[in-house]
Write a protein that holds these residues in place. Structure first.
Motif, short mmCIF file in Angstrom:
data_model
loop_
_atom_site.label_atom_id
_atom_site.label_comp_id
_atom_site.label_asym_id
_atom_site.label_seq_id
_atom_site.Cartn_x
_atom_site.Cartn_y
_atom_site.Cartn_z
N SER A 1 0.83 -1.21 0.00
CA SER A 1 0.00 0.00 0.00
C SER A 1 0.86 1.26 0.00
N PHE A 2 1.96 1.22 0.71
CA PHE A 2 2.88 2.36 0.72
C PHE A 2 3.46 2.57 -0.67
N TYR A 3 3.84 1.48 -1.34
CA TYR A 3 4.35 1.57 -2.70
C TYR A 3 3.32 2.18 -3.63
N GLY A 4 2.09 1.73 -3.51
CA GLY A 4 1.05 2.24 -4.38
C GLY A 4 0.89 3.75 -4.25
N LEU A 5 0.87 4.23 -3.01
CA LEU A 5 0.74 5.68 -2.81
C LEU A 5 1.96 6.42 -3.32
N LEU A 6 3.15 5.86 -3.15
CA LEU A 6 4.37 6.49 -3.67
C LEU A 6 4.30 6.61 -5.19
N PHE A 7 3.79 5.58 -5.85
CA PHE A 7 3.66 5.64 -7.30
C PHE A 7 2.74 6.77 -7.73
N LEU A 8 1.63 6.92 -7.03
CA LEU A 8 0.69 7.99 -7.37
C LEU A 8 1.30 9.36 -7.15
N LEU A 9 2.01 9.53 -6.05
CA LEU A 9 2.56 10.84 -5.72
C LEU A 9 3.74 11.23 -6.61
N LEU A 10 4.52 10.24 -7.07
CA LEU A 10 5.72 10.54 -7.84
C LEU A 10 5.50 10.45 -9.35
N LEU A 11 4.34 10.00 -9.77
CA LEU A 11 4.06 9.94 -11.20
C LEU A 11 4.26 11.29 -11.90
N PRO A 12 3.87 12.42 -11.29
CA PRO A 12 4.03 13.71 -11.98
C PRO A 12 5.48 14.06 -12.32
N VAL A 13 6.47 13.45 -11.67
CA VAL A 13 7.87 13.82 -11.94
C VAL A 13 8.58 12.77 -12.78
N HIS A 14 7.85 11.84 -13.37
CA HIS A 14 8.52 10.73 -14.06
C HIS A 14 9.24 11.17 -15.32
N ARG A 15 8.93 12.34 -15.86
CA ARG A 15 9.57 12.81 -17.08
C ARG A 15 10.90 13.52 -16.83
N LEU A 16 11.24 13.76 -15.59
CA LEU A 16 12.45 14.54 -15.29
C LEU A 16 13.71 13.76 -15.64
N ARG A 17 14.79 14.51 -15.86
CA ARG A 17 16.08 13.90 -16.20
C ARG A 17 16.73 13.30 -14.96
N ALA A 18 17.74 12.49 -15.19
CA ALA A 18 18.42 11.80 -14.09
C ALA A 18 18.99 12.79 -13.08
N ARG A 19 19.59 13.87 -13.55
CA ARG A 19 20.20 14.84 -12.63
C ARG A 19 19.15 15.49 -11.75
#
Length: 412
Positions: free
Chosen positions: A133-151
């Protein structure tokens, strides 16, 4: 308290169905993804050791070995969960247009399924702190930044590792000193539906609070943006992991030994040993008398401190660097470790299966039965995963999760 880990399995071998093949044969995959499966498999086996193996309190070499996977295997899985998020949404470059929207939809569906599955496993009332459940919420919260570069993702991971533990400490103190937390939980429909503390637990008070497990996932997302086929990148990854491990655990040891009364304050607030191991070991115990400021200096796994996050991230990066290097440079060793990689390829199924086994048979209390249980469980997982991946492209639960995401094909 026991610790665990799990992760969303990376779709490292793309195929539409887990349909049987007429003759078993290995599926070729890039070496770096085999290395990721190997790292994930080691995390699964480390989780098994943390749950059914001997307790570190027995001391000696066996106690040391029992301590190593605790907390660190779950951190490795969180890091690899971030890697998986980027695999789903496009690696090395994020998908755009309709493909990008569908990929984001797949992440959302997976996250919701993981949250539901986590609460279903929690309802079995084992001694395991289920992480899904913690993973699931982390995925939802961090989805908006998935396009950012590695740096950029690396900078976000570093900033969150430095800031979030301190913010979480303030939340803990505020919750301890007031009654607003009860009001928050009382108004939360998720808490009423699941019979837990709901979002408050997922964000702040659970064994894997989102605030302080976010850096691991961000680090994994940054890792997925790198070319792990490059020897230079792998060497840099190994040096970074070493530096973070030394900074985290070594920094905690130095702080606890130089800040006046720090170890005494930690020992007085916990139910474990005298605080001597608080810089790296779970034997320090859990908090049972508030949260002293000295707790911010503790580096033990699951202490949710900056030192803990840095140290565990360093260990996770070292394991990943070793695994991808082995996959790229040591084909014979990689073949020998094939069963471990097979476990990593069906990680969700292996994780859920071990919780169901524990719910049915419980966990051994004595050292020798615990060793036997760990050996049997690990051997069964290695054999079952090896046989399954010879005939099917996805694990059983991985296939069901994949089927659940097919609805996203309707996204335009």
């Amino acid at each position: 308290m026991t610790h665990d880990a799990s992760s969303v399995p990376a779709p490292s071998r793309p195929a539409p169905h887990p349909t049987p093949r007429s003759t078993p044969r290995p599926t070729p995959r890039p070496g770096r993804l085999v290395g990721i499966d190997l790292a994930r498999g080691l995390a699964v086996l480390g989780m098994y050791a943390a749950h059914v193996g001997p307790e570190p309190a027995i001391g000696g070499p066996l106690g040391l070995l029992a301590e190593l996977p605790r907390g660190r295997s779950s951190a490795l899985f969180a890091l690899l969960a971030g890697f998986s998020l980027v695999l789903i949404t496009g690696r090395p470059r994020p998908h755009t247009g309709r493909a990008g929207r569908q990929a984001a939809g797949r992440v959302v569906v997976r996250a919701l399924v993981l949250i539901a599955a986590g609460y279903a496993l929690t309802a079995l009332d084992t001694d395991i702190d289920v992480i899904l459940s913690f993973y699931g919420l982390l995925f939802l919260l961090l989805l908006p930044v998935h396009r950012l570069r590695a740096r950029t993702l690396t900078l976000l991971a570093a900033a969150s590792a430095l800031l979030m533990p301190q913010l979480l400490y303030l939340v803990w103190r505020a919750a301890y000193d007031g009654d607003w937390a009860d009001a928050f939980v009382g108004a939360d429909p998720l808490a009423r539906l699941t019979g837990t503390d709901g979002l408050f637990e997922l964000l702040f008070t659970g064994e894997y609070p989102v605030m302080t497990w976010m850096p691991f996932v961000l680090a994994g997302m940054a890792l997925a943006r790198l070319d792990l086929g490059s020897g230079r990148i792998r060497r840099r990854l190994a040096w970074t992991g070493t530096a973070l491990a030394v900074l985290g655990y070594g920094g905690s040891w130095l702080a606890l030994h130089t800040v006046p009364h720090a170890r005494a304050a930690v020992a007085a607030a916990t139910d474990g040993d005298a605080g001597a191991s608080a810089w790296w070991s779970d034997t320090v115990g859990g908090l049972d008398d508030g949260t002293p400021a000295a707790w911010l200096l503790v580096g033990a796994p699951h202490s949710q401190s900056t030192f803990s996050v840095l140290g565990n991230t360093g260990v996770a990066l070292l394991v990943v660097a070793a695994c991808v290097t082995a996959a790229a440079r040591m084909p014979r060793l990689t073949r020998l470790a094939g069963p471990v990689a097979a476990v990593g390829a069906v990680a969700l199924s292996a994780y859920v299966a071990h919780i169901l086994v524990i719910a049915r048979f419980g966990m051994a209390e004595e050292t020798e039965p615990a060793l036997l249980a760990l050996g049997v469980l690990s051997a069964a997982a290695l054999l079952a995963a090896t046989l399954w991946t010879r005939y099917f492209r996805r694990g059983p639960l991985e296939y069901l999760l994949h089927r659940a995401t097919l609805v996203t094909r309707r996204i335009r």
